[in-house]
Design a protein around this motif. Sequence first.
Motif, short mmCIF file in Angstrom:
data_model
loop_
_atom_site.label_atom_id
_atom_site.label_comp_id
_atom_site.label_asym_id
_atom_site.label_seq_id
_atom_site.Cartn_x
_atom_site.Cartn_y
_atom_site.Cartn_z
N PHE A 34 0.77 -1.21 0.01
CA PHE A 34 0.00 0.10 0.12
C PHE A 34 0.97 1.10 -0.04
N LEU A 35 1.94 1.22 0.83
CA LEU A 35 2.68 2.55 0.86
C LEU A 35 3.46 2.69 -0.40
N ALA A 36 3.88 1.42 -0.95
CA ALA A 36 4.52 1.76 -2.30
C ALA A 36 3.86 2.20 -3.57
N ALA A 37 2.60 1.78 -3.56
CA ALA A 37 1.70 2.22 -4.33
C ALA A 37 1.56 3.65 -4.23
N ASN A 38 1.12 4.11 -2.99
CA ASN A 38 1.10 5.29 -2.83
C ASN A 38 2.38 6.33 -3.10
N THR A 39 3.59 5.64 -3.00
CA THR A 39 4.79 6.56 -3.50
C THR A 39 4.90 6.59 -4.88
N ILE A 68 5.04 9.83 -7.48
CA ILE A 68 6.21 10.08 -8.49
C ILE A 68 5.32 10.46 -9.71
N HIS A 69 4.35 9.51 -10.16
CA HIS A 69 3.46 10.12 -11.42
C HIS A 69 2.96 11.43 -11.26
N LEU A 70 2.39 11.89 -10.25
CA LEU A 70 2.04 13.22 -10.01
C LEU A 70 3.17 14.48 -10.25
N THR A 71 4.29 13.77 -9.67
CA THR A 71 5.41 14.94 -9.47
C THR A 71 5.74 15.14 -10.99
N MET A 72 5.84 13.89 -11.63
CA MET A 72 6.63 13.98 -13.18
C MET A 72 5.70 14.63 -14.02
N ILE A 104 12.60 11.54 -3.04
CA ILE A 104 12.62 12.32 -4.18
C ILE A 104 11.70 11.79 -5.21
N TYR A 105 10.45 12.29 -5.58
CA TYR A 105 9.67 11.60 -6.42
C TYR A 105 10.02 11.74 -7.97
N CYS A 106 11.29 11.19 -8.33
CA CYS A 106 11.67 11.21 -9.61
C CYS A 106 12.31 9.72 -9.98
N ASN A 116 5.19 -2.47 -11.30
CA ASN A 116 6.28 -2.31 -11.91
C ASN A 116 6.20 -2.28 -13.54
N LYS A 117 5.22 -2.98 -13.95
CA LYS A 117 4.68 -2.87 -15.44
C LYS A 117 4.24 -1.39 -15.67
N ILE A 118 3.38 -1.16 -14.65
CA ILE A 118 3.01 0.50 -14.75
C ILE A 118 3.88 1.48 -14.67
N ALA A 119 5.04 1.33 -13.91
CA ALA A 119 6.08 2.21 -13.92
C ALA A 119 6.89 2.38 -15.18
#
Length: 527
Positions: free
Chosen positions: A78-83, A87-91, A331-333, A442-445
Motif C-alpha cells: 500500500f505504501l509503495a503504491a502511494n509513493t 512520482i507520477h503526479l510529480t513528473m 525524491i519523487y523522480c 512495476n509494469k505500470i512504472a
Amino acid sequence: MNQATNNQRLVFSSELPDNPMATKMTQKEDKTCGGRFRWNLIINVVMVAMAGFPFYLPLAATLGVNCFYASLWILFMFLAANTQSKIHLTMKKVSNQSEQPPNPTPIKFILMTFIYKEPLELLLKTLQNIQQQRIAKEIIMVVCMEEKTPEKDTKINSVFEQFKDCFDQLIITVHPYGTPGEIPGKCSNNNYAIRSVLAHLKKNEPNLDPNKYFVTNFDVDTIFHKNFLDVQMMNILKEKDRNNFVWQPVLFYNWGLDKLSFFTRITGLARNMLMMGALIPLNINIMSVYTSSLQLQIEGDFCHPTYQMDDIICYIRWLTLSRRSLKIKPIYCPTISGPTSGSNMWQEFIEWVRQNKRWSVGSAEVFHYFVIKAPRIKFCSAFIWACNYLNYYASFICVQSLLLITTTIRLFVMETDPKLQLYFCIPLIVVYICLFFMMVMNKIAVKYLLKEIVVENIPIWKDFIHWILSLIVMVGYGLTVFYGFWEIFFCGKGVCTHEPSKKKLLDNIVQRKDDTVIAINEQQNKI
C-alpha cells in the motif's frame, strides 16, 4: 595534492586531508574476539528464536506470526503504491511546467560517483547522462577513484578530455591505497573524496557556507531522469532546516531487467517495492543514491572508513553524531540503478549470492555501530529505529523465509490435520497476491514513469512464470541473508569488505545500457 593549470581539471591524490577518525582507528584495540562478539549477535539470536516458533509455540500463535508477515506485505504494498502515484503526479507537474525551480539556483550541488574496476565506457555513459541535466554547468562533478584503479591515468585523461567544459568544476580524487585506520572499499573512498573536496572549497572560498552545498552520492551504474536535479532542488527548498533531512530518490532496477534471470528480476522488483514501502516511509535507511547537505556531513564526520556499506553507515553516523532528528525524504523522480549482472545465468547467480551476503554483513555491522552510538540520541528515537531495523532486516527479510520452512515441516511432518494446513495457506496466498501486484506496479512504472529511460519487452507467459517462482526467490534471498549474518559471527569483521564486481559482469552492464539507449532511440524515431 596535484592540481593542473586548468581550473576545471582538478586531481586530488597522495596528500591526505585531515582524517582524525582513521588515526583513532589505528590506535583502537579489538576487544571483540576478532570482531565476532559484537552487538549484531542480537540479530542472530532473534532470528533463530523466531524461526523455531512452530516447534515450541502453539500452532495458533505460529499462524498469527505468519499472518503478521502477510499484513506487513499488505502495508508495504500500500505504501509503495502511494509513493509510485506521487512520482507520477510529480513528473506530470514537471512535464507540464506547473512547478519550476527558481532561477538562479539558490543552492549548489556536488555530485559524487565512485569507480574502481568498472570499465571506462560505463563511467563515460554515466557522465553523459548527468550532462543532460538542465543545471549541469552549475554543478561540481566529482569522480572518486582508487589508487589501484586499472588504467587510472587513461580514465582520468578520457574524463577530462570529454567533459572539461560540461560542469562548473570537474574534480577527480584518487584515494591512496593502504591508508592506516581504513579498510578498502567505498566508505574509505567516500571519506577521502568529500574531505578533499571540502578542503578545496575552503581554499577557494574563505567564507564558505556549507549549508548552501548539497552532496549527491551515487553508484556509477546509475541513470538519472533528465529533470532529476530540478525535482531534487524543489524538494530541498521546501524544507526550512535542510540539515535535518537526507533525500532518497526512488530507485528502479529496470536496467536490462527483461534480459536477466528470474531471480535477478524478482529481487530487483522487490527491492524497488520495499524501498518505496518500507525503507523510506519507516525511516530505516538510505540506499545507493542519496543527498545531504555538506553541513550535515561535516557535523556527522563524513563516512566511517572502516565500514563497507556507505549508505547505511552514513545515515546512522550522521543521525548519532549530529544529534539531529534525521528524516529520510523521498525524491519523487524515477532513478535507474543497475541490478545484479552476469555473462550467463550461473555467473549471475554467483554474483546474486555474493551481493546478498554483502548486504547482510553490512546490515549486521551497522547495527553494532548503532548500538554503540545510540546513547547520543533520544531513547525513544533510538528504540523506534532499532525496532524498525530489526523488524525489516532480521524479521521480515530473513525470519519470514526461515519460518515458512519450519512451519511447513511442522504441518506436513508433525501434523496431519488438513484443516490446519488450509488455515496456513491463507497468509501464503496473501503474500502471493502482493507479489503479483508488485509485478503489476512495476509494469505500470515502466510504461508511464520510465519510458524515457528504459524499454522492456517481456511476454505475459514469462511474467507468469516469474510470478510463480517469486516466492521461491524471496525464500532463497532470506536464506542467503541468514548465512551472511552467521558468516560475520564465525569469521569476524574480516569479512566486512566491499568486493568490486568482476569486470566481465560490468562489461555486460555497459552492453545492456547500450541496448537500452538504442531501443529508446528507435521508439522515439517511430513516434
